[in-house]
Design a protein around this motif. Structure first.
Motif, PDB file in Angstrom:
ATOM      1  N   ILE A   1       0.815  -1.175  -0.144  1.00 43.19           N
ATOM      2  CA  ILE A   1      -0.099   0.007   0.066  1.00 43.19           C
ATOM      3  C   ILE A   1       0.992   1.221  -0.119  1.00 43.19           C
ATOM      4  CG2 ILE A   1      -1.847   1.327   1.188  1.00 43.19           C
ATOM      5  CD1 ILE A   1      -2.671  -1.267   2.329  1.00 43.19           C
ATOM      6  N   ASP A   2       0.705   1.914  -0.891  1.00 44.67           N
ATOM      7  CA  ASP A   2       1.267   3.353  -1.151  1.00 44.67           C
ATOM      8  C   ASP A   2       2.695   3.200  -1.738  1.00 44.67           C
ATOM      9  OD1 ASP A   2      -0.526   4.997  -0.210  1.00 44.67           O
ATOM     10  OD2 ASP A   2       0.156   5.209   1.722  1.00 44.67           O
ATOM     11  N   LEU A   3       3.841   2.467  -1.176  1.00 43.86           N
ATOM     12  CA  LEU A   3       4.899   1.900  -1.663  1.00 43.86           C
ATOM     13  C   LEU A   3       5.262   0.780  -1.036  1.00 43.86           C
ATOM     14  CD1 LEU A   3       7.731   4.642  -0.597  1.00 43.86           C
ATOM     15  CD2 LEU A   3       5.457   4.574   0.344  1.00 43.86           C
ATOM     16  N   PRO A   4       6.260   0.008  -1.494  1.00 43.66           N
ATOM     17  CA  PRO A   4       6.923  -1.006  -0.557  1.00 43.66           C
ATOM     18  C   PRO A   4       7.616  -0.442   0.591  1.00 43.66           C
ATOM     19  CG  PRO A   4       7.618  -1.540  -2.763  1.00 43.66           C
ATOM     20  CD  PRO A   4       6.798   0.098  -3.078  1.00 43.66           C
ATOM     21  N   SER A   5       7.360  -0.991   1.843  1.00 46.50           N
ATOM     22  CA  SER A   5       7.850  -0.754   2.935  1.00 46.50           C
ATOM     23  C   SER A   5       9.682  -0.571   2.885  1.00 46.50           C
ATOM     24  CB  SER A   5       7.482  -1.386   4.147  1.00 46.50           C
ATOM     25  OG  SER A   5       6.278  -1.024   4.483  1.00 46.50           O
ATOM     26  N   GLY A   6      10.007   0.338   3.443  1.00 51.81           N
ATOM     27  CA  GLY A   6      11.600   0.511   3.495  1.00 51.81           C
ATOM     28  C   GLY A   6      11.863   1.356   2.389  1.00 51.81           C
ATOM     29  N   VAL A   7      11.113   1.625   1.272  1.00 50.27           N
ATOM     30  CA  VAL A   7      11.537   2.665  -0.024  1.00 50.27           C
ATOM     31  C   VAL A   7      11.090   3.956   0.588  1.00 50.27           C
ATOM     32  CG1 VAL A   7      11.212   3.147  -2.222  1.00 50.27           C
ATOM     33  CG2 VAL A   7      11.020   0.870  -1.711  1.00 50.27           C
ATOM     34  N   ASP A   8      12.288   4.889   0.342  1.00 53.29           N
ATOM     35  CA  ASP A   8      11.745   6.314   0.664  1.00 53.29           C
ATOM     36  C   ASP A   8      10.846   6.868  -0.163  1.00 53.29           C
ATOM     37  OD1 ASP A   8      12.405   9.087   0.479  1.00 53.29           O
ATOM     38  OD2 ASP A   8      13.896   8.874   2.067  1.00 53.29           O
ATOM     39  N   ALA A   9       9.992   7.435   0.205  1.00 54.66           N
ATOM     40  CA  ALA A   9       8.819   7.924  -0.811  1.00 54.66           C
ATOM     41  C   ALA A   9       9.165   9.138  -1.538  1.00 54.66           C
ATOM     42  CB  ALA A   9       7.674   8.386   0.250  1.00 54.66           C
ATOM     43  N   SER A  10      10.197   9.924  -0.994  1.00 54.16           N
ATOM     44  CA  SER A  10      10.579  11.158  -1.953  1.00 54.16           C
ATOM     45  C   SER A  10      11.535  10.919  -2.961  1.00 54.16           C
ATOM     46  CB  SER A  10      11.103  12.172  -0.748  1.00 54.16           C
ATOM     47  OG  SER A  10       9.684  12.768   0.079  1.00 54.16           O
ATOM     48  N   THR A  11      12.569   9.973  -2.715  1.00 51.40           N
ATOM     49  CA  THR A  11      13.681   9.647  -3.346  1.00 51.40           C
ATOM     50  C   THR A  11      13.893   8.318  -4.022  1.00 51.40           C
ATOM     51  OG1 THR A  11      15.043   8.760  -1.519  1.00 51.40           O
ATOM     52  CG2 THR A  11      15.042  11.021  -1.865  1.00 51.40           C
ATOM     53  N   GLY A  12      13.100   7.328  -3.482  1.00 54.33           N
ATOM     54  CA  GLY A  12      13.085   6.033  -4.233  1.00 54.33           C
ATOM     55  C   GLY A  12      14.134   5.316  -3.617  1.00 54.33           C
ATOM     56  N   GLU A  13      15.054   5.869  -2.796  1.00 52.46           N
ATOM     57  CA  GLU A  13      16.199   5.193  -2.136  1.00 52.46           C
ATOM     58  C   GLU A  13      15.731   4.198  -1.265  1.00 52.46           C
ATOM     59  OE1 GLU A  13      19.394   8.934  -2.816  1.00 52.46           O
ATOM     60  OE2 GLU A  13      18.788   8.250  -0.748  1.00 52.46           O
ATOM     61  N   VAL A  14      16.644   3.260  -1.188  1.00 49.13           N
ATOM     62  CA  VAL A  14      16.339   2.067   0.014  1.00 49.13           C
ATOM     63  C   VAL A  14      17.787   2.033   0.657  1.00 49.13           C
ATOM     64  CG1 VAL A  14      16.284  -0.519   0.142  1.00 49.13           C
ATOM     65  CG2 VAL A  14      14.865   0.669  -1.724  1.00 49.13           C
ATOM     66  N   ALA A  15      17.715   2.382   2.031  1.00 45.71           N
ATOM     67  CA  ALA A  15      18.752   2.209   2.970  1.00 45.71           C
ATOM     68  C   ALA A  15      19.154   1.064   3.835  1.00 45.71           C
ATOM     69  CB  ALA A  15      18.734   3.641   3.935  1.00 45.71           C
ATOM     70  N   GLY A  16      18.219   0.088   3.457  1.00 42.32           N
ATOM     71  CA  GLY A  16      17.987  -1.013   4.394  1.00 42.32           C
ATOM     72  C   GLY A  16      17.005  -2.022   3.819  1.00 42.32           C
ATOM     73  N   ALA A  17      16.596  -2.756   4.671  1.00 39.85           N
ATOM     74  CA  ALA A  17      15.703  -3.858   4.237  1.00 39.85           C
ATOM     75  C   ALA A  17      14.516  -3.157   3.401  1.00 39.85           C
ATOM     76  CB  ALA A  17      15.267  -4.776   5.334  1.00 39.85           C
ATOM     77  N   ALA A  18      13.917  -3.871   2.405  1.00 39.36           N
ATOM     78  CA  ALA A  18      12.830  -3.069   1.743  1.00 39.36           C
ATOM     79  C   ALA A  18      11.822  -4.406   1.208  1.00 39.36           C
ATOM     80  CB  ALA A  18      13.161  -2.178   0.590  1.00 39.36           C
ATOM     81  N   VAL A  19      10.633  -4.167   1.364  1.00 35.66           N
ATOM     82  CA  VAL A  19       9.706  -5.148   0.884  1.00 35.66           C
ATOM     83  C   VAL A  19       9.832  -5.258  -0.541  1.00 35.66           C
ATOM     84  CG1 VAL A  19       7.303  -5.620   0.307  1.00 35.66           C
ATOM     85  CG2 VAL A  19       8.039  -5.077   2.791  1.00 35.66           C
ATOM     86  N   GLN A  20       9.949  -6.646  -1.315  1.00 36.80           N
ATOM     87  CA  GLN A  20       9.952  -6.849  -2.630  1.00 36.80           C
ATOM     88  C   GLN A  20       8.462  -7.111  -3.058  1.00 36.80           C
ATOM     89  OE1 GLN A  20      12.801  -9.860  -2.803  1.00 36.80           O
ATOM     90  NE2 GLN A  20      14.366  -8.883  -2.116  1.00 36.80           N
ATOM     91  N   ALA A  21       7.660  -5.894  -3.410  1.00 44.71           N
ATOM     92  CA  ALA A  21       6.281  -6.396  -3.746  1.00 44.71           C
ATOM     93  C   ALA A  21       6.080  -6.945  -5.240  1.00 44.71           C
ATOM     94  CB  ALA A  21       5.589  -4.814  -3.447  1.00 44.71           C
ATOM     95  N   THR A  22       5.143  -7.496  -5.268  1.00 44.90           N
ATOM     96  CA  THR A  22       4.676  -8.190  -6.538  1.00 44.90           C
ATOM     97  C   THR A  22       3.956  -6.989  -7.121  1.00 44.90           C
ATOM     98  OG1 THR A  22       4.254 -10.392  -5.495  1.00 44.90           O
ATOM     99  CG2 THR A  22       3.129  -9.886  -7.638  1.00 44.90           C
ATOM    100  N   ALA A  23       3.093  -6.178  -6.522  1.00 44.26           N
ATOM    101  CA  ALA A  23       2.349  -5.037  -6.876  1.00 44.26           C
ATOM    102  C   ALA A  23       2.149  -4.168  -5.860  1.00 44.26           C
ATOM    103  CB  ALA A  23       0.986  -5.516  -7.243  1.00 44.26           C
ATOM    104  N   THR A  24       1.879  -2.840  -6.256  1.00 48.04           N
ATOM    105  CA  THR A  24       1.853  -1.583  -5.430  1.00 48.04           C
ATOM    106  C   THR A  24       0.376  -0.940  -5.539  1.00 48.04           C
ATOM    107  OG1 THR A  24       4.085  -1.578  -4.976  1.00 48.04           O
ATOM    108  CG2 THR A  24       2.899   0.352  -4.327  1.00 48.04           C
ATOM    109  N   VAL A  25      -0.340  -0.418  -4.708  1.00 45.00           N
ATOM    110  CA  VAL A  25      -1.208   0.430  -4.892  1.00 45.00           C
ATOM    111  C   VAL A  25      -1.242   1.544  -4.362  1.00 45.00           C
ATOM    112  CG1 VAL A  25      -2.709  -0.932  -3.110  1.00 45.00           C
ATOM    113  CG2 VAL A  25      -3.908   0.465  -4.893  1.00 45.00           C
TER     114      VAL A  25
END
Length: 157
Positions: A129-153
């Motif tokens: 929901i919104d974006l995969p958890s762990g992904v920075d919403a403003s930059t798209g950067e991943v600084a650590g663990a992030a969910v590998q989503a099949t789809a995002t709403v």
């Protein structure tokens, strides 16, 4: 389909401009949760068991609405409340990621990172929901663990 989304700051400004905000936060969560549940049912029509992983913020609230909507549609919906320290994902057909939302930045805390890794290791599709958890919403950067989503709403715009 790729579309540009609001940054975290732009999303906060859009929410603040919504008539009656923040009193209407519940209404916004209801709309987002209904939309996410509908997409989950559309994308995964044969899924019977869903696990919704949520946090304590609005994204977690969206997730609780998703769980309620899935149950109303005759599906099993388990809610894992990360804020309460819950970690048992059960045996889902699909996981709904409602852990972090558009306000997330930086690296997830150790307990959240472990939960994200459990989601990634579950071997089932993940709807974020919104974006995969762990992904920075403003930059798209991943600084650590992030969910590998099949789809995002996302229901930003």
């Amino acid at each position: 389909m790729t579309e540009l989304l609001y940054t975290a700051d732009e999303m906060r400004a859009a929410e603040a401009a919504y008539p009656g905000y923040p009193e209407t936060t519940g209404e916004l969560m209801e709309r987002a949760g209904r939309a996410a549940a509908a997409l989950g049912l559309e994308l995964f029509p044969d899924a019977r068991r869903f696990t919704v992983v949520g946090g304590g913020g609005s994204n977690g609230g969206d997730g609780r609405v998703v769980a309620r909507q899935l149950e109303a549609a005759g599906r099993e919906a388990r809610v894992v409340d990360a804020k309460a320290g819950e970690t048992d994902l059960g045996a889902p057909d699909v996981i709904v990621d409602a852990l972090f939302g558009t306000g997330f930045a930086g690296e997830p805390r150790e307990d959240a990172a472990a939960l994200i890794e459990a989601v990634n290791g579950a071997g089932v599709p993940v709807l974020a929901i919104d974006l995969p958890s762990g992904v920075d919403a403003s930059t798209g950067e991943v600084a650590g663990a992030a969910v590998q989503a099949t789809a995002t709403v996302t229901v930003h715009g």
